[in-house]
Design a protein around this motif. Structure first.
Motif, mmCIF file in Angstrom:
data_model
loop_
_atom_site.group_PDB
_atom_site.id
_atom_site.type_symbol
_atom_site.label_atom_id
_atom_site.label_comp_id
_atom_site.label_asym_id
_atom_site.label_seq_id
_atom_site.Cartn_x
_atom_site.Cartn_y
_atom_site.Cartn_z
ATOM 1 N N LYS A 51 1.338 -1.224 -0.057
ATOM 2 C CA LYS A 51 -0.224 -0.111 0.219
ATOM 3 C C LYS A 51 1.183 1.858 -0.127
ATOM 4 C CE LYS A 51 -2.907 -2.077 2.967
ATOM 5 N NZ LYS A 51 -4.581 -1.761 4.049
ATOM 6 N N PHE B 61 0.807 5.390 0.189
ATOM 7 C CA PHE B 61 0.743 6.920 0.931
ATOM 8 C C PHE B 61 1.618 8.210 0.279
ATOM 9 C CE2 PHE B 61 -0.398 3.376 3.617
ATOM 10 C CZ PHE B 61 -1.575 3.670 3.529
ATOM 11 N N LYS C 253 -3.962 7.251 0.833
ATOM 12 C CA LYS C 253 -3.653 6.847 -0.409
ATOM 13 C C LYS C 253 -3.435 7.495 -1.826
ATOM 14 C CE LYS C 253 -5.586 2.659 1.683
ATOM 15 N NZ LYS C 253 -6.521 2.153 2.332
ATOM 16 N N ARG D 225 -11.026 3.795 0.162
ATOM 17 C CA ARG D 225 -10.038 4.660 -1.044
ATOM 18 C C ARG D 225 -11.529 5.710 -2.096
ATOM 19 N NH1 ARG D 225 -6.481 3.136 -4.858
ATOM 20 N NH2 ARG D 225 -6.226 5.280 -6.009
ATOM 21 N N THR E 236 -6.433 8.201 6.862
ATOM 22 C CA THR E 236 -6.634 6.282 6.377
ATOM 23 C C THR E 236 -7.658 5.972 7.179
ATOM 24 O OG1 THR E 236 -6.162 4.916 5.194
ATOM 25 C CG2 THR E 236 -4.819 5.526 7.369
#
Length: 444
Positions: A112, A114, A120, A310, A339
């Motif tokens: 993942k 960022f 994100k 998201r 998030t």
């Protein structure tokens, strides 16, 4: 643009199979590092991970990729996904990376990403990184290779930040809390934060061995938590997933409380305090119709998005909402985090418990959900939802619901699954419709 590797939550798959190989992780590091080299400063990436055995391999490969294109690496070890987002922003990094497959079993892993703002990546950034994967990277001169170092205070920084979201003047003294950390990323930080706020903490799922993350524990397997809460006579139980961005709660009777009820609780509490923005909350198409009706009864709105936190966050940012999330327990509180953060959301629930002085079973049941059933069908390839037989089964189910319920049929963005959900007044009809569509998908 169709993305080849990025799904709804980064890149994810079975370890040592494409795209979750060390070679691919190295290329992602090179591509992402090159994409975010903006400005003349020394570039930096923060890398965290959960407790999977494959995390060591993926971390080493990512470090090689980033340093080969001149990016310095800060390793923070096993921490929750929201901690990486927080640290990327607070440490003025150009990028944050979390190595995790969230609630998936240990055999899977994921990457993942960022941005420097802690959010994100956008679809455009992910598409640009994917485009770079098809080309040989531009490697830096030997004197410009990046350096890698580990910091030891990352967990302490996150604990401090999480505790700061708990309302001033409140304590958890006298509250007995069972917390299940899924043998995952929050196995140290979550029990510590609760204890420091005064709770009597009973911790389970806090003995990771690399292979037992999410194994019969955590937010997707709360059975052991339910038993433990009743056995211990606890006031409440909290279940996180492998990377701790998801929260499910168990009341003192052992009943499971999902994200819809938790969002309703937080939103209405914030509304009473005058701090709820947007006039409601943002959720996905999977949230129960009961939540929508409850919010309307409170004079508040429920804005729905496609599945994926998201997309929830995009809608929140576009329209200045500060509460949103998913029925599965991804709860985003933008006053505190960029998030989903299971621990921060849990602290808001615990604040309500302290303030209202009611049993969790009473406080957490704000509305009666409509009968809803979700089943998953695993598939090996192809496009089963494009089959005429599946389309016919869906059309037939919609006709039988006659506008008195909802169907949501979709391909998972993180696993090779077709998810079939139906909701309506008649539970027998709901089950019949889900089973008929699942059978059509299997046959296709």
């Amino acid at each position: 643009m169709t993305r080849k590797f990025f799904g709804t939550d980064g890149i994810r798959g079975r370890t040592n199979q494409m795209p979750m190989t060390a070679a691919m992780a190295l290329r992602v590091g090179q591509a992402a590092g090159a994409h975010f080299q903006r400005g003349q400063h020394r570039h930096r990436v923060v890398i965290g991970k959960d407790t999977r055995l494959s995390g060591y391999m993926m971390e080493s490969a990512l470090i090689s990729g980033f340093t080969s294109v001149g990016v310095d690496v800060v390793m923070v070890g096993p921490v929750p996904t929201p901690a990486v987002a927080l640290l990327a922003r607070s440490m003025r990094a150009d990028l944050g990376v979390m190595i995790s497959a969230s609630h998936n079993p240990f055999e899977d892993n994921g990457i993942k990403l960022f941005g420097p703002d802690g959010y994100k990546l956008s679809d455009a950034d992910e598409a640009a990184i994917e485009a770079r994967l098809d080309h040989e990277p531009k490697l830096v001169a030997p004197c410009d290779i990046g350096r890698a170092r580990k910091i030891e205070d990352a967990r302490g920084r996150y604990i401090h930040a999480a505790k700061a979201t708990f309302p001033d003047g409140l304590r958890l003294d006298g509250l007995k809390v069972v917390i299940d950390c899924a043998n995952g990323a929050a196995y140290q930080v979550a029990p510590a934060a609760l204890w420091e706020l005064g709770a009597e903490v009973v911790a389970i799922g806090v003995s990771p061995n690399g292979l037992n993350i999410n194994d019969g524990c955590g937010s997707t397997r709360p059975e052991e938590l339910r038993k433990k809460v009743v056995e211990e006579g606890a006031h409440i139980g909290i279940a996180l997933d492998g990377d701790a961005d998801r929260l499910i709660v168990v009341d003192e009777k052992g009943a499971i409380v999902d994200g819809d009820q938790l969002m309703a609780l937080i939103a209405t509490r914030w509304h009473r305090r005058g701090i709820l923005r947007g006039g409601g909350l943002v959720a996905t198409v999977m949230s129960n119709l009961g939540l929508e009706r409850y919010m309307e009864g409170q004079g508040l709105a429920l804005v729905r998005t496609r599945v994926g936190d998201r997309y929830v966050l995009e809608a929140m940012r576009a329209n200045d909402y500060n509460v949103g999330g998913e029925q599965s327990g991804h709860i985003i509180l933008t006053d505190y985090a960029t998030t989903g953060d299971g621990l921060v959301a849990a602290l808001q629930v615990l604040a309500c418990l302290v303030e209202q002085e009611k049993p969790a079973s009473e406080m957490l049941r704000l509305f009666e959900p409509l009968p809803q059933l979700l089943k998953n069908v695993r598939f090996a390839g192809g496009a089963p939802l494009e089959a005429d037989t599946v389309k016919s089964a869906i059309a037939s189910a919609e006709l039988k619901l006659q506008g008195k319920g909802r169907l949501v049929i979709r391909k998972s963005g993180t696993e090779p699954l077709i998810r079939v959900m139906a909701e309506g007044e008649d539970p027998a009809l709901v089950e019949e419709l889900v089973d008929s569509i699942c059978e059509a998908v299997r046959a296709a």
